[in-house]
Design an enzyme around this catalytic site. Structure first.
Site, PDB file in Angstrom:
ATOM      1  N   SER A 110      -5.802  11.704 -10.822  1.00 18.28           N
ATOM      2  CA  SER A 110      -5.118  12.636 -10.222  1.00 18.28           C
ATOM      3  C   SER A 110      -5.706  13.662  -9.975  1.00 18.28           C
ATOM      4  O   SER A 110      -6.156  14.668 -10.465  1.00 18.28           O
ATOM      5  CB  SER A 110      -3.585  12.806 -10.078  1.00 18.28           C
ATOM      6  OG  SER A 110      -3.592  13.518  -9.325  1.00 18.28           O
ATOM      7  N   GLY A 111      -6.526  14.453  -8.116  1.00 21.06           N
ATOM      8  CA  GLY A 111      -6.545  15.588  -8.353  1.00 21.06           C
ATOM      9  C   GLY A 111      -5.669  16.943  -8.734  1.00 21.06           C
ATOM     10  O   GLY A 111      -5.861  17.767  -9.034  1.00 21.06           O
ATOM     11  N   LEU A 112      -4.290  16.107  -7.822  1.00 21.31           N
ATOM     12  CA  LEU A 112      -2.848  17.557  -8.359  1.00 21.31           C
ATOM     13  C   LEU A 112      -3.581  17.535  -9.930  1.00 21.31           C
ATOM     14  O   LEU A 112      -3.139  18.614 -10.673  1.00 21.31           O
ATOM     15  CB  LEU A 112      -1.809  16.797  -7.589  1.00 21.31           C
ATOM     16  CG  LEU A 112      -0.753  17.280  -7.789  1.00 21.31           C
ATOM     17  CD1 LEU A 112      -0.774  18.992  -7.791  1.00 21.31           C
ATOM     18  CD2 LEU A 112       0.451  16.771  -7.823  1.00 21.31           C
ATOM     19  N   ASP A 133      -4.190  22.233  -6.138  1.00 18.11           N
ATOM     20  CA  ASP A 133      -4.522  21.237  -6.085  1.00 18.11           C
ATOM     21  C   ASP A 133      -5.428  21.519  -4.596  1.00 18.11           C
ATOM     22  O   ASP A 133      -5.004  20.810  -3.098  1.00 18.11           O
ATOM     23  CB  ASP A 133      -4.051  20.275  -6.230  1.00 18.11           C
ATOM     24  CG  ASP A 133      -3.926  18.957  -5.146  1.00 18.11           C
ATOM     25  OD1 ASP A 133      -6.320  18.887  -4.993  1.00 18.11           O
ATOM     26  OD2 ASP A 133      -3.929  17.670  -4.760  1.00 18.11           O
ATOM     27  N   ASP A 175      -9.754  10.506  -7.545  1.00 21.75           N
ATOM     28  CA  ASP A 175      -9.296  10.938  -6.805  1.00 21.75           C
ATOM     29  C   ASP A 175     -10.409  11.949  -6.127  1.00 21.75           C
ATOM     30  O   ASP A 175     -10.583  13.252  -7.072  1.00 21.75           O
ATOM     31  CB  ASP A 175      -7.935  12.043  -6.504  1.00 21.75           C
ATOM     32  CG  ASP A 175      -7.476  12.793  -5.932  1.00 21.75           C
ATOM     33  OD1 ASP A 175      -7.873  12.915  -4.229  1.00 21.75           O
ATOM     34  OD2 ASP A 175      -6.061  13.082  -5.949  1.00 21.75           O
ATOM     35  N   ASP A 211     -10.681  13.629  -3.589  1.00 17.24           N
ATOM     36  CA  ASP A 211     -10.128  14.034  -2.203  1.00 17.24           C
ATOM     37  C   ASP A 211     -11.139  13.820  -1.514  1.00 17.24           C
ATOM     38  O   ASP A 211     -10.779  13.101  -1.078  1.00 17.24           O
ATOM     39  CB  ASP A 211     -10.682  16.434  -2.860  1.00 17.24           C
ATOM     40  CG  ASP A 211     -10.081  16.203  -3.771  1.00 17.24           C
ATOM     41  OD1 ASP A 211      -8.425  15.952  -3.843  1.00 17.24           O
ATOM     42  OD2 ASP A 211     -10.168  17.289  -4.308  1.00 17.24           O
ATOM     43  N   GLU A 237     -10.830  11.474   1.085  1.00 14.07           N
ATOM     44  CA  GLU A 237      -9.142  11.425   1.931  1.00 14.07           C
ATOM     45  C   GLU A 237      -9.794  11.802   3.240  1.00 14.07           C
ATOM     46  O   GLU A 237     -10.626  12.654   3.039  1.00 14.07           O
ATOM     47  CB  GLU A 237      -8.205  12.169   1.339  1.00 14.07           C
ATOM     48  CG  GLU A 237      -8.480  13.234   0.993  1.00 14.07           C
ATOM     49  CD  GLU A 237      -6.861  14.275   0.034  1.00 14.07           C
ATOM     50  OE1 GLU A 237      -6.879  13.614  -1.136  1.00 14.07           O
ATOM     51  OE2 GLU A 237      -6.695  15.532   0.669  1.00 14.07           O
ATOM     52  N   LYS A 247      -9.568  21.190   1.053  1.00 14.62           N
ATOM     53  CA  LYS A 247      -7.868  20.220   0.907  1.00 14.62           C
ATOM     54  C   LYS A 247      -6.947  20.769   0.803  1.00 14.62           C
ATOM     55  O   LYS A 247      -7.299  21.762  -0.338  1.00 14.62           O
ATOM     56  CB  LYS A 247      -8.392  19.100   1.031  1.00 14.62           C
ATOM     57  CG  LYS A 247      -8.462  18.166  -0.728  1.00 14.62           C
ATOM     58  CD  LYS A 247      -7.886  18.590  -1.471  1.00 14.62           C
ATOM     59  CE  LYS A 247      -6.632  18.094  -1.726  1.00 14.62           C
ATOM     60  NZ  LYS A 247      -5.945  17.352  -2.599  1.00 14.62           N
ATOM     61  N   ASN A 299      -3.159  19.859  -1.178  1.00 18.76           N
ATOM     62  CA  ASN A 299      -2.163  18.840  -1.070  1.00 18.76           C
ATOM     63  C   ASN A 299      -1.829  18.056  -0.447  1.00 18.76           C
ATOM     64  O   ASN A 299      -0.656  18.731   0.707  1.00 18.76           O
ATOM     65  CB  ASN A 299      -1.197  19.021  -2.666  1.00 18.76           C
ATOM     66  CG  ASN A 299      -0.442  17.442  -3.075  1.00 18.76           C
ATOM     67  OD1 ASN A 299       0.246  17.573  -2.269  1.00 18.76           O
ATOM     68  ND2 ASN A 299      -1.225  16.888  -4.308  1.00 18.76           N
ATOM     69  N   SER A 300      -1.310  16.658  -0.510  1.00 21.74           N
ATOM     70  CA  SER A 300      -0.636  16.132   1.041  1.00 21.74           C
ATOM     71  C   SER A 300       1.155  16.697   0.929  1.00 21.74           C
ATOM     72  O   SER A 300       1.297  16.474   2.263  1.00 21.74           O
ATOM     73  CB  SER A 300      -0.986  14.806   0.659  1.00 21.74           C
ATOM     74  OG  SER A 300      -2.057  14.445   0.504  1.00 21.74           O
ATOM     75  N   ARG A 310      -9.004   6.914   2.177  1.00 19.41           N
ATOM     76  CA  ARG A 310      -7.269   6.844   1.883  1.00 19.41           C
ATOM     77  C   ARG A 310      -6.545   7.494   3.993  1.00 19.41           C
ATOM     78  O   ARG A 310      -7.385   8.439   4.128  1.00 19.41           O
ATOM     79  CB  ARG A 310      -7.059   8.174   1.366  1.00 19.41           C
ATOM     80  CG  ARG A 310      -5.902   8.987   1.011  1.00 19.41           C
ATOM     81  CD  ARG A 310      -5.142   9.951   0.045  1.00 19.41           C
ATOM     82  NE  ARG A 310      -4.600  10.910   0.117  1.00 19.41           N
ATOM     83  CZ  ARG A 310      -4.093  11.725  -0.921  1.00 19.41           C
ATOM     84  NH1 ARG A 310      -4.927  11.457  -2.484  1.00 19.41           N
ATOM     85  NH2 ARG A 310      -3.669  12.867  -0.769  1.00 19.41           N
ATOM     86  N   HIS A 348      -1.002   6.818   2.940  1.00 17.63           N
ATOM     87  CA  HIS A 348      -0.220   8.211   2.028  1.00 17.63           C
ATOM     88  C   HIS A 348       1.378   8.166   2.933  1.00 17.63           C
ATOM     89  O   HIS A 348       1.089   8.164   4.912  1.00 17.63           O
ATOM     90  CB  HIS A 348      -0.768   8.709   1.839  1.00 17.63           C
ATOM     91  CG  HIS A 348      -0.691   9.928   0.310  1.00 17.63           C
ATOM     92  ND1 HIS A 348       0.236   8.838  -0.002  1.00 17.63           N
ATOM     93  CD2 HIS A 348      -1.184  10.850  -0.486  1.00 17.63           C
ATOM     94  CE1 HIS A 348       1.059  10.357  -0.977  1.00 17.63           C
ATOM     95  NE2 HIS A 348       0.449  11.403  -1.109  1.00 17.63           N
TER      96      HIS A 348
HETATM   97  C1  SPV Z   1      -2.881  13.141  -5.957  1.00 16.65           C
HETATM   98  O1  SPV Z   1      -2.767  13.187  -7.050  1.00 16.65           O
HETATM   99  O2  SPV Z   1      -3.754  14.719  -6.404  1.00 16.65           O
HETATM  100  C2  SPV Z   1      -2.859  12.680  -5.187  1.00 16.65           C
HETATM  101  C3  SPV Z   1      -2.069  12.030  -4.836  1.00 16.65           C
HETATM  102  O3  SPV Z   1      -3.893  12.657  -3.853  1.00 16.65           O
HETATM  103  S1  SPV Z   1      -1.229  13.358  -3.756  1.00 16.65           S
HETATM  104  O4  SPV Z   1      -0.316  14.596  -4.803  1.00 16.65           O
HETATM  105  O5  SPV Z   1       0.202  12.508  -3.141  1.00 16.65           O
HETATM  106  O6  SPV Z   1      -1.487  13.641  -2.744  1.00 16.65           O
HETATM  107 MG    MG Z   2      -5.463  14.758  -4.326  1.00 12.10          MG
END
Ligand code: SPV
Ligand code: MG
Length: 553
Positions: free
Chosen positions: A57-59, A69, A96, A98, A125, A131, A133-134, A169, A200
């Site tokens: 996971s990027g986050l 993130d 991930d 990004d 994505e 970017k 975080n979503s 994504r 997502h």
């Molecule tokens: C991550 O885990 O970094 C993601 C998923 O991209 S989310 O945090 O839900 O965007």
């Molecule tokens: Mg991410």
């Protein structure tokens, strides 16, 4: 043709690569799961729990690095984290990626690098670099469809592993652009070569992704991240035809809660007493780190620390054949060119790094008074044999140790040769024994019949074992003569101690020789390894030997 076909039939199937396993998960008819990890340790924990794959996971990786993130960690810093994760587990990792860390060109380089590092796939994505975080803010800008398709194509063209997966994504729902926009983009990304789509949503229900899956109708695998709609029963995802569910950040969040709790508690209490039983033990940490494997490798590759080795020297007998030479001292203390034999022997051990030398004394024991040795006494030396003397030092037969007669001299490097063998009981055997003098009346030799005669090459590492050992072996049946020094491993020491106990019980111990002890071990199918040596040793049994010893030195 036929033998080739048969061989192919018998062959084990080649193990599937990590990329292949990720691809199989995406394409499997079963619902599959990827669990988040953000470093080597969490990757191991995911594997230990039983998951088949990892979401890098990027986050989570950003948060674990202490940054946001928002592409604050550079892509090469991310690759470094991934390298630790890939080394730590055998699981496939979907990273991930990004937005692909730049344009199509950055994507190309990233994919090539990820393939080199054994990463199974990348998810990109359709947002803009840098970017965020979503789940932050509303209405994040989306990438141009054609530009994003170019990035997918560039990634697919750059993969060096045919099974590497590029997951596209869709952030249309996140950006508030609805199902039609999501489907329009999905068509384009699928046509550009995406291996799967990650849809997502930040709703608290699965409504958007279920609606999308219905319209998409299984044209390619769908991946979802139910972080916000966590209460949805997993069977709903199954029924909707989802391929893979990503549990996206739960190890990181669990770690935050646990670390916060323990830090606060220790800060408040100023003691560890309250937390010790609530957290993983250090043994657990060692196990996760694989310390067992390191210990096994050390055994295999590191030289044995010799200061932990013991030498037990049997020096209890008088040596009656030496006549007046032993009237006032035991034979091990006979002077050879200015020094007692025993001092020279102890020096050989110490020069080899064996510092714990135990001498079993008997006849005129007070004459054995060398510095830097320890002693045990066989006070029944006049009526007992070598095995009984060794039994007096039974408490010191532990770990790796040498056993040696006290009246022998040999080349120091023979000890190294005995050490190099990984066997539990190893003896040095003179391959040139027939060339030794044999004129003395009643001369007794410790003969060995081996599994193979000496090959003529002392460096030959084909293992040879003793089949029979004794003084009464017919010389024509023998392959060599034991020089009087043996090496035991920790297990070998246990076996020798057990045999001494057995001899004590059956009454044979008092009169037994070392050869009889070895022969009993052979009789119990314990292997006694033979290391052939080329002469260059002697024992001192009579006055002529003392002269030879002077020349030997
Ligand atoms: C991550 O885990 O970094 C993601 C998923 O991209 S989310 O945090 O839900 O965007
Ligand atoms: Mg991410």
């Amino acid at each position: 043709m036929q033998p080739i076909a048969k061989q192919a039939w018998n062959r084990e199937p080649a193990p599937r690569s990590k990329a292949r396993r990720l691809r199989d998960m995406l394409e499997s008819p079963e619902l599959e799961f990827l669990m988040e990890a953000h470093n080597g340790l969490s990757a191991k924990i995911v594997e230990e729990a039983g998951f088949k794959g990892i979401w890098a996971s990027g986050l989570s990786m950003s948060a674990a690095l202490g940054v946001r993130d928002s592409n604050e960690a550079s892509w090469t810093q991310v690759v470094e984290v991934l390298e630790f994760m890939a080394d730590a587990t055998g699981l496939p990792i979907l990273v991930d990626g990004d937005t692909g860390w730049g344009n199509f060109n950055n994507m190309r380089r990233a994919v090539a690098k990820l393939c080199q590092r054994g990463i199974a796939g990348i998810c990109i994505e359709d947002k803009l670099f840098p970017k965020t975080n979503s789940f932050i803010g509303d209405g994040q800008p989306l990438a141009d469809v054609d530009e994003f398709c170019g990035k997918i194509k560039a990634g697919k063209d750059s993969q060096t592993d045919p099974d590497f997966c590029v997951v596209a994504r869709l952030e249309a729902f996140i950006a508030g652009r609805g199902l039609d926009e999501a489907l329009r983009r999905a068509e384009a990304y699928h046509a550009a070569g995406a291996d799967a789509l990650l849809v997502h949503s930040k709703l608290s229900t699965a409504e958007e992704i279920v609606g999308f899956a219905r319209e998409w109708a299984g044209r390619s695998p769908i991946v979802i991240v139910p972080t916000k709609y966590y209460a949805t029963p997993t069977d709903e995802f199954r029924n909707a035809g989802i391929s893979v569910v990503i549990w996206a950040n739960h190890n990181l969040r669990a770690a935050i809660s646990a670390m916060r709790e323990v830090s606060r508690r220790i800060y408040r209490d100023q003691t560890l007493a309250g937390v010790e039983n609530a957290i993983a033990g250090v043994q657990d940490v060692f196990e996760l780190a694989g310390n067992d494997e390191l210990a096994a490798a050390e055994k295999r590759y590191l030289p044995m620390p010799r200061d932990k080795l013991t030498a037990i020297v049997l020096a209890a007998s008088r040596g009656a054949a030496l006549g007046s030479l032993t009237a006032d001292k035991p034979k091990c203390m006979i002077d050879v060119r200015g020094q007692p034999i025993l001092r020279r022997l102890v020096g050989t051990f110490k020069d080899s790094g064996v510092h714990d030398v135990v001498v079993v004394r008997g006849y005129m024991k007070d004459k054995i008074n060398l510095p830097s040795i320890s002693t045990v006494d066989n006070d029944l030396y006049s009526s007992t044999g070598e095995a009984a003397s060794l039994a007096c030092a039974a408490g010191r037969i532990a770990g790796a140790c040498f056993i040696s007669y006290g009246d022998i001299l040999f080349r120091q490097h023979y000890l190294d040769r005995l050490m190099e063998s990984g066997d539990d009981i190893v003896i040095a055997v003179d391959a040139l024994w027939r060339e030794r003098r044999s004129d003395a009346a009643g001369w007794v030799r410790d003969l060995v019949r081996c599994s193979q005669p000496f090959s003529g090459d002392y460096l030959d590492d084909q293992p040879v074992f003793a089949d029979e050992i004794g003084n009464d072996l017919a010389p024509q049946a023998a392959h060599g003569e034991w020089i009087g020094v043996a090496r035991l491993s920790a297990k070998g020491s246990r076996l020798v101690r057990a045999e001494i106990d057995a001899m004590r019980v059956d009454g044979t111990l008092p009169k037994a020789s070392m050869l009889q002890l070895f022969q009993r071990l052979i009789g119990r199918d314990h292997r006694v390894r033979v290391i052939y040596v080329p002469g260059q040793w002697l024992d001192v049994d009579d006055a002529a030997d003392v002269t030879t010893a002077g020349r030997f030195l």
